[in-house]
Design a protein around this motif. Structure first.
Motif, mmCIF file in Angstrom:
data_model
loop_
_atom_site.group_PDB
_atom_site.id
_atom_site.type_symbol
_atom_site.label_atom_id
_atom_site.label_comp_id
_atom_site.label_asym_id
_atom_site.label_seq_id
_atom_site.Cartn_x
_atom_site.Cartn_y
_atom_site.Cartn_z
ATOM 1 N N ILE A 47 0.840 -1.201 0.000
ATOM 2 C CA ILE A 47 0.000 0.000 0.000
ATOM 3 C C ILE A 47 0.873 1.248 0.000
ATOM 4 O O ILE A 47 0.589 2.229 -0.686
ATOM 5 C CB ILE A 47 -0.993 -0.003 1.179
ATOM 6 N N ALA A 48 1.998 1.220 0.736
ATOM 7 C CA ALA A 48 2.910 2.369 0.758
ATOM 8 C C ALA A 48 3.497 2.626 -0.622
ATOM 9 O O ALA A 48 3.505 3.757 -1.117
ATOM 10 C CB ALA A 48 4.027 2.138 1.776
ATOM 11 N N HIS A 49 4.002 1.567 -1.269
ATOM 12 C CA HIS A 49 4.623 1.713 -2.580
ATOM 13 C C HIS A 49 3.607 2.119 -3.648
ATOM 14 O O HIS A 49 3.926 2.886 -4.561
ATOM 15 C CB HIS A 49 5.307 0.410 -2.990
ATOM 16 N N THR A 50 2.393 1.608 -3.533
ATOM 17 C CA THR A 50 1.356 1.957 -4.498
ATOM 18 C C THR A 50 0.980 3.429 -4.387
ATOM 19 O O THR A 50 0.868 4.134 -5.395
ATOM 20 C CB THR A 50 0.102 1.081 -4.281
ATOM 21 N N LEU A 51 0.803 3.905 -3.165
ATOM 22 C CA LEU A 51 0.440 5.309 -2.969
ATOM 23 C C LEU A 51 1.548 6.242 -3.455
ATOM 24 O O LEU A 51 1.280 7.323 -3.986
ATOM 25 C CB LEU A 51 0.125 5.579 -1.497
ATOM 26 N N PRO A 76 4.936 9.964 -9.724
ATOM 27 C CA PRO A 76 5.471 9.976 -8.348
ATOM 28 C C PRO A 76 5.912 11.351 -7.862
ATOM 29 O O PRO A 76 5.607 11.733 -6.722
ATOM 30 C CB PRO A 76 6.650 9.008 -8.434
ATOM 31 N N TYR A 77 6.615 12.128 -8.706
ATOM 32 C CA TYR A 77 7.082 13.438 -8.250
ATOM 33 C C TYR A 77 5.903 14.383 -8.016
ATOM 34 O O TYR A 77 5.942 15.245 -7.123
ATOM 35 C CB TYR A 77 8.077 14.034 -9.249
ATOM 36 N N GLU A 78 4.824 14.231 -8.802
ATOM 37 C CA GLU A 78 3.632 15.063 -8.609
ATOM 38 C C GLU A 78 2.945 14.713 -7.293
ATOM 39 O O GLU A 78 2.407 15.600 -6.606
ATOM 40 C CB GLU A 78 2.657 14.859 -9.761
ATOM 41 N N ARG A 79 2.974 13.447 -6.905
ATOM 42 C CA ARG A 79 2.370 13.035 -5.644
ATOM 43 C C ARG A 79 3.117 13.667 -4.474
ATOM 44 O O ARG A 79 2.501 14.114 -3.499
ATOM 45 C CB ARG A 79 2.376 11.504 -5.537
ATOM 46 N N SER A 80 4.446 13.716 -4.602
ATOM 47 C CA SER A 80 5.245 14.371 -3.575
ATOM 48 C C SER A 80 4.928 15.858 -3.505
ATOM 49 O O SER A 80 4.714 16.407 -2.417
ATOM 50 C CB SER A 80 6.734 14.169 -3.858
ATOM 51 N N GLY A 83 1.798 16.763 -1.641
ATOM 52 C CA GLY A 83 1.645 16.589 -0.196
ATOM 53 C C GLY A 83 1.872 15.205 0.354
ATOM 54 O O GLY A 83 1.671 14.979 1.551
ATOM 55 N N LEU A 84 2.311 14.245 -0.469
ATOM 56 C CA LEU A 84 2.567 12.894 0.038
ATOM 57 C C LEU A 84 4.061 12.723 0.319
ATOM 58 O O LEU A 84 4.897 13.093 -0.503
ATOM 59 C CB LEU A 84 2.086 11.854 -0.975
ATOM 60 N N PHE A 85 4.380 12.155 1.457
ATOM 61 C CA PHE A 85 5.781 11.899 1.820
ATOM 62 C C PHE A 85 5.899 10.449 2.273
ATOM 63 O O PHE A 85 5.172 10.003 3.162
ATOM 64 C CB PHE A 85 6.218 12.814 2.962
ATOM 65 N N LEU A 86 6.809 9.702 1.653
ATOM 66 C CA LEU A 86 7.076 8.315 2.042
ATOM 67 C C LEU A 86 8.420 8.242 2.746
ATOM 68 O O LEU A 86 9.459 8.561 2.140
ATOM 69 C CB LEU A 86 7.072 7.394 0.816
#
Length: 246
Positions: A47-51, A76-80, A83-86
């Motif tokens: 779930i982490a990698h998918t998000l 992926p860069y747009e998700r970051s 507001g998403l941080f893994l």
């Protein structure tokens, strides 16, 4: 209930032609901390990698919305930038790149996406000193190469510093307690607790109760065979610690 931060609806994910997530549903409100537990192979890290948009994690069907926007349609860069941080289980090393330079570059990348002017060296140094002091990070660490020769605790604290600088709305922590001794775990947890607020949500993926003794979750979800089979509060994690998943 607080406003929704993340909505996952009927998510099905395949990795190397094997279905891992199966009709997964999860709703995370603003300011909430959700812990995900489960045996190996249950789909926790998937779930982490998918998000985050990791390649080869194929979404067969389902929806994921972050702050009301379709997350799955973004790179992926747009998700970051949105507001998403893994936080990685094992943060990578970047030999030849100083920590200060790396942090300044990622901050300016986010500022550019918001159409803000780049931060200059002097202003950034002032901010870096303030935030490093709050996290008990010595400034000389920033003259070293990114994560090169860092202890496990230093790597985790450096990730927390990145979170603080980037101000993400959703933080996913994938087994961040791996390889940490008790002192480093407490230090990391204290730093994370300083970042908790009503506008920021957390997903904490872990095998063990010990991290949740320092970062108290609002909800605990048990994963098995790619789905949530039980949800509860911190007492559920305590029961798993005593009885196991069986």
């Amino acid at each position: 209930m607080l406003d929704s931060m993340l909505e996952i609806k009927n998510l099905n994910v395949t990795v190397e032609e094997k279905q891992i997530l199966k009709n997964l549903n999860l709703n995370i409100g603003k300011g909430e901390v959700h812990a995900i537990m489960g045996p190996n192979g249950s789909g926790k890290s998937t779930i982490a990698h998918t998000l985050a948009g990791k390649p080869n994690y194929n979404v067969d069907s389902g929806e994921v919305n972050l702050n009301g926007e379709d997350l799955l349609s973004k790179d992926p860069y747009e998700r970051s930038l949105n507001g998403l941080f893994l936080a990685f289980q094992y943060p990578i090393e970047l030999p030849g790149v100083t920590n200060a330079s790396y942090l300044k570059q990622i901050v300016n990348a986010h500022r550019k996406s918001r159409k803000e002017t780049p931060i200059d060296a002097g202003e950034f140094l002032k901010i870096l000193k303030e935030k490093s002091k709050l996290l008990d990070i010595p400034m000389d660490m920033h003259s070293r190469f990114v994560n090169a020769g860092f202890s496990g605790g230093e790597k985790k604290k450096n990730e927390v510093l990145q979170m603080d600088l980037l101000n993400p709305s959703l933080i996913i922590m994938d087994e961040t307690d791996s390889g940490l001794d008790v002192d480093a775990l407490k230090t990391t947890a204290d730093a994370i607790n300083k970042l908790r607020n009503d506008e920021r949500s957390f997903i904490i993926i872990t095998h063990y109760l010990r991290l949740l003794e320092y970062i108290e979750p609002d909800y605990v979800h048990v994963f098995q065979n790619g789905s949530v089979i039980e949800t509860g509060d911190k007492t559920l994690a305590s029961r798993i610690d005593q009885e196991g998943y069986s």
